[in-house]
Design an enzyme around this catalytic site. Structure first.
Site, PDB file in Angstrom:
ATOM      1  N   VAL A  87       0.871  -1.195   0.000  1.00 19.10           N
ATOM      2  CA  VAL A  87       0.000   0.000   0.000  1.00 19.10           C
ATOM      3  C   VAL A  87       0.895   1.229   0.000  1.00 19.10           C
ATOM      4  O   VAL A  87       1.854   1.312   0.778  1.00 19.10           O
ATOM      5  CB  VAL A  87      -0.912   0.022   1.241  1.00 19.10           C
ATOM      6  CG1 VAL A  87      -1.699   1.330   1.320  1.00 19.10           C
ATOM      7  CG2 VAL A  87      -1.884  -1.167   1.214  1.00 19.10           C
ATOM      8  N   GLY A  90      -0.114   8.344  -0.475  1.00 18.60           N
ATOM      9  CA  GLY A  90       0.322   9.566  -1.161  1.00 18.60           C
ATOM     10  C   GLY A  90      -0.043  10.786  -0.323  1.00 18.60           C
ATOM     11  O   GLY A  90      -1.083  11.406  -0.530  1.00 18.60           O
ATOM     12  N   GLY A  91       0.787  11.103   0.673  1.00 21.92           N
ATOM     13  CA  GLY A  91       0.481  12.208   1.586  1.00 21.92           C
ATOM     14  C   GLY A  91       0.953  13.544   1.032  1.00 21.92           C
ATOM     15  O   GLY A  91       1.653  13.587   0.012  1.00 21.92           O
ATOM     16  N   GLU A 264      -9.916   7.880   5.337  1.00 20.99           N
ATOM     17  CA  GLU A 264      -8.574   7.929   5.936  1.00 20.99           C
ATOM     18  C   GLU A 264      -8.716   7.805   7.455  1.00 20.99           C
ATOM     19  O   GLU A 264      -8.002   7.054   8.117  1.00 20.99           O
ATOM     20  CB  GLU A 264      -7.955   9.273   5.555  1.00 20.99           C
ATOM     21  CG  GLU A 264      -6.536   9.478   5.929  1.00 20.99           C
ATOM     22  CD  GLU A 264      -6.035  10.851   5.431  1.00 20.99           C
ATOM     23  OE1 GLU A 264      -6.741  11.499   4.634  1.00 20.99           O
ATOM     24  OE2 GLU A 264      -4.953  11.244   5.862  1.00 20.99           O
ATOM     25  N   VAL A 290      -7.760  11.054  16.737  1.00 15.04           N
ATOM     26  CA  VAL A 290      -7.729  12.433  16.211  1.00 15.04           C
ATOM     27  C   VAL A 290      -6.319  12.619  15.653  1.00 15.04           C
ATOM     28  O   VAL A 290      -5.324  12.389  16.340  1.00 15.04           O
ATOM     29  CB  VAL A 290      -8.105  13.469  17.296  1.00 15.04           C
ATOM     30  CG1 VAL A 290      -7.328  13.322  18.552  1.00 15.04           C
ATOM     31  CG2 VAL A 290      -7.984  14.877  16.743  1.00 15.04           C
ATOM     32  N   GLU A 291      -6.280  12.901  14.329  1.00 11.92           N
ATOM     33  CA  GLU A 291      -5.004  12.889  13.589  1.00 11.92           C
ATOM     34  C   GLU A 291      -4.695  14.293  13.101  1.00 11.92           C
ATOM     35  O   GLU A 291      -5.589  14.951  12.529  1.00 11.92           O
ATOM     36  CB  GLU A 291      -5.212  12.030  12.335  1.00 11.92           C
ATOM     37  CG  GLU A 291      -4.539  10.721  12.278  1.00 11.92           C
ATOM     38  CD  GLU A 291      -4.789  10.080  10.896  1.00 11.92           C
ATOM     39  OE1 GLU A 291      -5.928  10.142  10.415  1.00 11.92           O
ATOM     40  OE2 GLU A 291      -3.850   9.539  10.332  1.00 11.92           O
TER      41      GLU A 291
END
Ligand SMILES: Nc1nc2c(ncn2[C@@H]2O[C@H](COP(=O)(O)OP(=O)(O)OP(=O)(O)O)[C@@H](O)[C@H]2O)c(=O)[nH]1
Ligand SMILES: [Ca+2]
Length: 608
Positions: A87, A90-91, A264, A290-291
């Site tokens: 995987v 793509g950040g 996500e 919480v990201e």
């Protein structure tokens, strides 16, 4: 009377057929008796030799087969054979590849995210940096593919799936630019030698934005299912969802994409609760996520509060259904929010909590005194803001934590006046009251680590740490951390203010709340990376689909889907049966049957 002695003179007539009896004559040497007894011996001659040869070969083959089975059981530790999956995340700040090894045991995948079963590599910058030159992304992608090839046995490449899922950085680009970059991705992954389909490279929220609220990821029957809106029959919905997903030409608008970007967040929630062992247990005992990413922030947790369907997700694991709130707040990632701050200073946005300096410069409270802001603002401000900032000569770093926190709150409340729900938290988006325990990941973790904060009261300690850092002279900060990039060091002032403003001022987390901890790993040091959650879901899905789509699913359920299991349950008993037959045949006594003419009966005796 002379002792007659009998001399056996065996006249053997070689015969062609297999089992013809061999006749031999024993003549009595006693002349007086002319009788002779003709004996018939039923025995194979060359036949016997042949059957011995066959028995020998068959026994050796069986023993070898048996030893192979034992070896394969021993070598695989009595577990299913290893499979692989890849995987790529793509950040916005970088592209990260994850290589997974896993086994199938009694029809279910078994995951271990360590040792040879997990490897990852991140390359900067992110895909969105190639907006002006999409082809430029191919070199980094090829490097990532080579990294993965070094970790998957060549013989497994063709059955190892590779997927690329891009997040907020790409969501911010025009669709036409996204498609150009994805075109390069599809070409590189298509020729990688791994198993790849074009639809496996996407902007994750993009693929979901246009699919109606009933879209589902379903991996029921003991697996994880992710669904939105009301539940319908899983399989029917799943098939229709996959059809839509593959066929549907997607159009998107930022709001819809943002609203749907929470896959996500769901993936991150899945890997966190998988790592904590709470997946499959009581919903109120699960942990929310919480990201704080670069371009977006995600909030995902089990909520009992009624919520609009665009925020609702249902994840089912085994016979437990989790009703989640999940949303990805596009533009509210840390790096994106920081750029918004500069923009608000330049445009002297009415909400800006910060007045310009007496010389008319843009006072930046989130930059320690002495820091020269012109370079970084020119780099990050685009369009009219960059021109404007040049015109207004420059920014001035005034280093003031509480003003920085107020400026951060203004950014988080931007759009509140357009709230169309019963209440909004971040921007004009609905968020129910936070419930239960949370893990705060990515920038929450990096900034807490930088300030050396402990788990206890980390949020209130973030305030004092931020006050010291933002109020310090830049030259002293540089001396303390010479190894850090200037831009990365600078961000810690804004980050410490943005974190407190987001969690406490906006989401209402009490400063001393022990229910919220920061982390980037959980359980057995499993990285809390949403890509692992996506892998878990996809692998469960494909395993479950394989088992249930064939009419032999009862067989798979009994013997497990993996050929290795079949080998144990079927191969071994067959080998044992053959071996026993051969041994019994081998040990079967060779008998000699003689017909005694004088006595008129058969005499059976054992040769050996
Ligand atoms: N201080 C610090 N920040 C980091 C580090 N690694 C990543 N980050 C930041 O953490 C945030 C999230 O990291 P990533 O998830 O890799 O960022 P991303 O995926 O490119 O951002 P999104 O597209 O918004 O998810 C970004 O703001 C990064 O700049 C690190 O080692 N130290
Ligand atoms: Ca990310």
């Amino acid at each position: 009377m002379r002792r007659s002695h009998t001399r056996a003179r065996v006249k053997t007539k070689p015969d062609k057929s297999d089992m013809d009896p061999v006749k031999f004559q024993i003549r009595s040497s006693n002349r007086s008796s002319s009788s002779s007894s003709i004996y018939t011996l039923t025995k194979s001659n060359s036949k016997h030799a042949k059957s011995n040869l066959f028995l020998t070969v068959a026994s050796i083959a069986t023993v070898l087969g048996f030893l192979f089975v034992c070896y394969s059981i021993a070598s695989s530790g009595g577990r299913g054979s290893l499979r692989y999956s890849v995987v790529i995340d793509g950040g916005s700040t970088g592209t990260r590849i994850h290589v997974f090894g896993y086994r199938i045991e009694s029809g279910k995948p078994v995951f271990e995210f360590r040792g040879a079963n997990y490897a990852s590599l991140k390359l900067h910058p992110g895909l969105s940096a190639y907006a002006e030159d999409p082809e430029g992304a191919s070199a980094a992608l090829r490097e990532l593919v080579e990294f993965a090839k070094g970790r998957v046995p060549r013989g497994m490449w063709v059955e190892t799936e590779v997927r690329l899922m891009a997040t907020a950085g790409m969501r911010l680009l025009e669709v036409s630019v996204q498609e150009k970059i994805l075109g390069v991705v599809r070409r590189v992954l298509g020729s990688s030698g791994f198993l790849f389909r074009d639809e496996w490279a996407s902007v994750i929220s993009d693929a979901d934005a246009a699919v109606d609220a009933a879209a589902y990821y379903i991996v029921t029957a003991g697996f994880i299912g992710v669904s939105r809106g009301t539940r319908r029959s899983d399989d029917g919905v799943r098939r229709s969802f996959l059809r839509q997903r593959n066929e549907q030409k997607l159009t998107q608008n930022v709001d819809a994409v943002a609203a749907a970007g929470s896959d996500e967040g769901v993936y991150a929630w899945v890997v966190a609760n998988f790592a904590l062992g709470s997946l499959g247990g009581d919903p109120i005992k699960t942990t929310g996520i919480v990201e704080l990413g670069g371009a977006s922030a995600q909030v995902t947790f089990v909520s009992s509060e009624p919520m609009p369907s665009e925020f609702s997700r249902t994840v089912s694991f085994g016979n437990v259904s989790y009703s989640l709130y999940s949303h990805s707040f596009l533009h509210f990632g840390q790096n994106a929010a920081h750029e918004k701050l500069w923009g608000s200073l330049v445009s002297r946005d009415r909400n800006s909590a910060v007045e310009p300096t007496l010389e008319g410069k843009h006072a930046d409270p989130c930059a320690p005194k002495g820091y020269n802001l012109d370079t970084i603002t020119q780099k990050h401000l685009s369009g009219f803001l960059a021109e404007e900032s040049k015109l207004a000569s420059s920014f001035q770093a005034v280093g003031n934590y509480s003003l920085c926190r107020s400026a951060a709150l203004s950014i988080l409340q931007e759009g509140n006046d357009k709230c169309s729900y019963q209440h909004c938290s971040i921007g004009s988006t609905f968020t129910p009251k936070l419930q239960g325990r949370f893990l705060a990941t990515e920038n929450f973790f990096y900034t807490s680590k930088f300030f050396g904060l402990g788990e206890k009261s980390w949020l209130s300690n973030m305030i004092s740490a931020g006050e010291r850092f933002c109020g310090e002279d830049w030259s002293k900060l540089r001396v303390k951390d010479p190894s850090l990039e200037e831009e990365d060091l600078l961000r810690y002032c804004f980050s410490s203010a943005y974190i407190v403003s987001l969690l406490h001022d906006t989401l209402g987390v009490p400063l001393d709340d022990e229910r919220v901890g920061f982390a980037n790993q959980a359980g057995d040091d499993i990285p809390l990376d949403w890509a692992l959650g996506a892998f878990i879901l996809q692998t469960e899905a494909s395993t479950s689909q394989h088992a249930s789509s064939s009419h032999l699913h009862w067989f798979y359920a009994l013997f497990g889907i993996d050929s290795q299991t079949l080998l144990y349950f079927i191969g071994v008993p067959i080998l044992m049966t053959v071996l026993v037959c051969l041994i019994s045949k081998w040990r079967k006594p060779q008998l000699k049957t003689i017909y005694d003419l004088e006595k008129g009966r058969y005499i059976v005796s054992r040769i050996r």
